[in-house]
Design a protein around this motif. Structure first.
Motif, PDB file in Angstrom:
ATOM      1  N   GLY A 264      41.716  38.545  46.354  1.00 41.42           N
ATOM      2  CA  GLY A 264      40.524  38.459  47.173  1.00 41.42           C
ATOM      3  C   GLY A 264      39.434  39.412  46.736  1.00 41.42           C
ATOM      4  N   LYS A 265      38.223  39.077  47.151  1.00 44.70           N
ATOM      5  CA  LYS A 265      37.075  39.970  46.975  1.00 44.70           C
ATOM      6  C   LYS A 265      36.433  40.135  48.343  1.00 44.70           C
ATOM      7  CE  LYS A 265      34.597  40.018  43.283  1.00 44.70           C
ATOM      8  NZ  LYS A 265      33.671  39.692  42.153  1.00 44.70           N
ATOM      9  N   LEU A 266      36.172  41.352  48.710  1.00 49.61           N
ATOM     10  CA  LEU A 266      35.623  41.654  50.030  1.00 49.61           C
ATOM     11  C   LEU A 266      34.293  42.377  49.882  1.00 49.61           C
ATOM     12  CD1 LEU A 266      35.943  42.024  53.177  1.00 49.61           C
ATOM     13  CD2 LEU A 266      37.050  44.218  52.634  1.00 49.61           C
ATOM     14  N   LYS A 302      45.598  43.658  45.170  1.00 47.73           N
ATOM     15  CA  LYS A 302      45.039  42.471  44.527  1.00 47.73           C
ATOM     16  C   LYS A 302      43.660  42.129  45.089  1.00 47.73           C
ATOM     17  CE  LYS A 302      47.745  39.507  47.635  1.00 47.73           C
ATOM     18  NZ  LYS A 302      48.918  38.642  47.742  1.00 47.73           N
ATOM     19  N   TRP A 303      43.186  42.930  46.033  1.00 43.89           N
ATOM     20  CA  TRP A 303      41.842  42.752  46.603  1.00 43.89           C
ATOM     21  C   TRP A 303      40.851  43.710  45.962  1.00 43.89           C
ATOM     22  CZ3 TRP A 303      39.615  39.715  50.532  1.00 43.89           C
ATOM     23  CH2 TRP A 303      40.462  38.741  51.051  1.00 43.89           C
ATOM     24  N   ASP A 304      39.703  43.157  45.588  1.00 42.09           N
ATOM     25  CA  ASP A 304      38.579  43.945  45.094  1.00 42.09           C
ATOM     26  C   ASP A 304      37.641  44.171  46.279  1.00 42.09           C
ATOM     27  OD1 ASP A 304      36.398  45.038  43.849  1.00 42.09           O
ATOM     28  OD2 ASP A 304      35.852  43.262  42.716  1.00 42.09           O
ATOM     29  N   LYS A 305      37.592  45.408  46.777  1.00 41.34           N
ATOM     30  CA  LYS A 305      36.875  45.703  48.010  1.00 41.34           C
ATOM     31  C   LYS A 305      35.641  46.559  47.726  1.00 41.34           C
ATOM     32  CE  LYS A 305      40.842  47.228  48.905  1.00 41.34           C
ATOM     33  NZ  LYS A 305      42.120  47.806  49.328  1.00 41.34           N
ATOM     34  N   ARG A 306      34.532  46.175  48.343  1.00 39.25           N
ATOM     35  CA  ARG A 306      33.302  46.929  48.113  1.00 39.25           C
ATOM     36  C   ARG A 306      32.455  46.998  49.374  1.00 39.25           C
ATOM     37  NH1 ARG A 306      32.387  41.736  46.684  1.00 39.25           N
ATOM     38  NH2 ARG A 306      30.307  40.846  46.918  1.00 39.25           N
TER      39      ARG A 306
END
Length: 439
Positions: A264-266, A302-306
């Motif tokens: 995921g990307k957040l 596995k999440w790219d969080k920003r």
């Protein structure tokens, strides 16, 4: 096979992505401007010159018809042939000034894998034998905030606020208010359409990416029902999630469900520090934001969080305050969340360039100091942060010519919303007095 990706006007988005609107209409891309939605039974060219407006709507039209409609086939061929499309000016402009455009980002990410789809479309008059692999879900405009640079079409908070205070609005806000209310009254929300929900599962085999928008997606129950069913059917492990939230709420069970997907990307929309954020993203609460940041931090590796911050005229001269907060908060709480800095693309009257260059250059001096701070030297995201801060410095130094009308519209809109919300912009941004005291 031609190298379509080398063409300046080519874009792969209309070959792989479905962009939904909360009322069920469709646009070819979220970056497309001044296009209400895709017209039914018209090519792109016919749409430009025909006043009869009937639209495809996912609440009752099958994706199979829409995806190979006359519009889509014509639009794809124009991309293949490297033709200029005025509605795509946002990406052209970003390409010109060196800011990563959605066009370039999607080409870099997807072209090699899906260039065979482009070739098929070229050989078949723009038609495809595949369906979108990327679905943007805008199932409703339910939202708990009325952000200053948002529109009532995508925020129920703003729609209701504008409707109740119509006489105080600027002329351009009145047009948005009328349009949003008409769309809502005539169509309701896409989340209410069982036909559309069934379409998702009809084409589930094709879906590789789901992008969650709102309004605020954490508020829309149907989003979570759909994700639960996808997981129950055994598809979550092969689907990536892209999600955007204003960080005002998230439940532990929602975090657990999101962690079941492939990756995921957040993007967490936080634009300024404390009360400044409350003003821009009204009526956000800072304590809630910080608490929910720690919950979102539980999304796994596995999440790219920003934190996705948007620089607009309001916070142009206080970027350093947000960076200072992040520099301390992220270090203290070991945040696995990086700082993403963006400049608003539209509406034009919010652009940082309406702030005189002399003021922006003083802010550049404050921002540059963070290149030597923890976030740029010791953080595991240090290289990313250097690049992000470098892009913002470049934008703050921009000598782009502006239209004086932008400043006028910014002041009018700000004062009208201040009156409705019983606020005063100078209580939050006193350093912007040069824009307002002479008005």
């Amino acid at each position: 096979m031609e190298d379509y990706d080398k063409k300046e006007k080519f874009c792969i988005v209309p070959f792989i992505l479905l962009n939904t609107r909360p009322n069920g209409t469709i646009k070819p891309c979220s970056e497309v401007q001044n296009m209400d939605s895709i017209h039914k039974d018209k090519t792109y060219q016919e749409m430009l010159t025909n006043d009869k407006k009937t639209y495809w709507n996912l609440q009752h039209d099958d994706l199979k018809e829409i995806w190979n409609s006359r519009f889509y086939k014509d639009f794809r061929l124009k991309k293949i042939n490297n033709e200029y499309i005025s509605h795509c000016e946002t990406c052209y402009y970003q390409d010109k000034i060196g800011i990563p455009s959605k066009r370039k980002q999607y080409i870099e990410r997807f072209y090699e894998k899906y260039k065979h789809i482009v070739e098929y479309a070229k050989n078949n008059n723009g038609e495809l034998n595949t369906f979108p692999i990327w679905w943007e879900f805008r199932l409703s405009s339910l939202c708990n905030l009325g952000c200053r640079f948002c529109i009532p079409q995508t925020s129920s908070f703003l729609r209701e606020e504008f409707n109740k205070n119509f006489d105080y609005l600027t002329d351009f806000s009145k047009r948005d208010a009328v349009s949003s209310m008409k769309l809502y009254q005539n169509h309701g929300y896409l989340s209410q359409s069982e036909f559309f929900i069934n379409q998702i599962f009809k084409y589930l085999e094709n879906i590789e990416y789901i992008e969650l928008h709102g309004g605020e997606p954490t508020l829309e129950p149907k989003v979570w029902e759909i994700l639960e069913k996808i997981d129950h059917l055994g598809y979550s492990s092969r689907i990536h999630i892209n999600m955007f939230s204003n960080c005002m709420q998230i439940k532990e069970e929602q975090i657990k469900l999101l962690n079941k997907f492939k990756s995921g990307k957040l993007g967490l929309s936080i634009d300024a520090y404390r009360e400044e954020n409350h003003y821009i993203r009204y009526p956000s609460k800072w304590d809630k934001i910080e608490n929910n940041l720690l919950k979102f931090n539980k999304l796994d590796k596995k999440w790219d969080k920003r934190i996705a911050s948007v620089i607009v005229a309001y916070n142009t001269l206080s970027v350093h305050k947000l960076l200072d907060w992040y520099n301390n908060f992220a270090k203290e709480h070991d945040l696995d969340i990086w700082m993403n800095l963006n400049v608003i693309k539209h509406p034009f009257h919010f652009k940082p360039q309406i702030i005189p260059l002399e003021y922006r250059l003083k802010e550049v001096e404050k921002v540059e100091k963070f290149l030597n701070s923890w976030m740029c030297t010791e953080s595991k995201f240090s290289e990313i942060h250097k690049k992000e801060i470098g892009n913002i410095i470049k934008s703050l130094k921009s000598e782009e010519k502006i239209d004086e009308k932008w400043i006028e519209n910014f002041v009018k809109y700000t004062l009208s919303l201040d009156k409705i919300r019983k606020q005063n912009v100078l209580d939050y941004f006193p350093h912007l007095d040069f824009l307002f005291t002479k008005k």
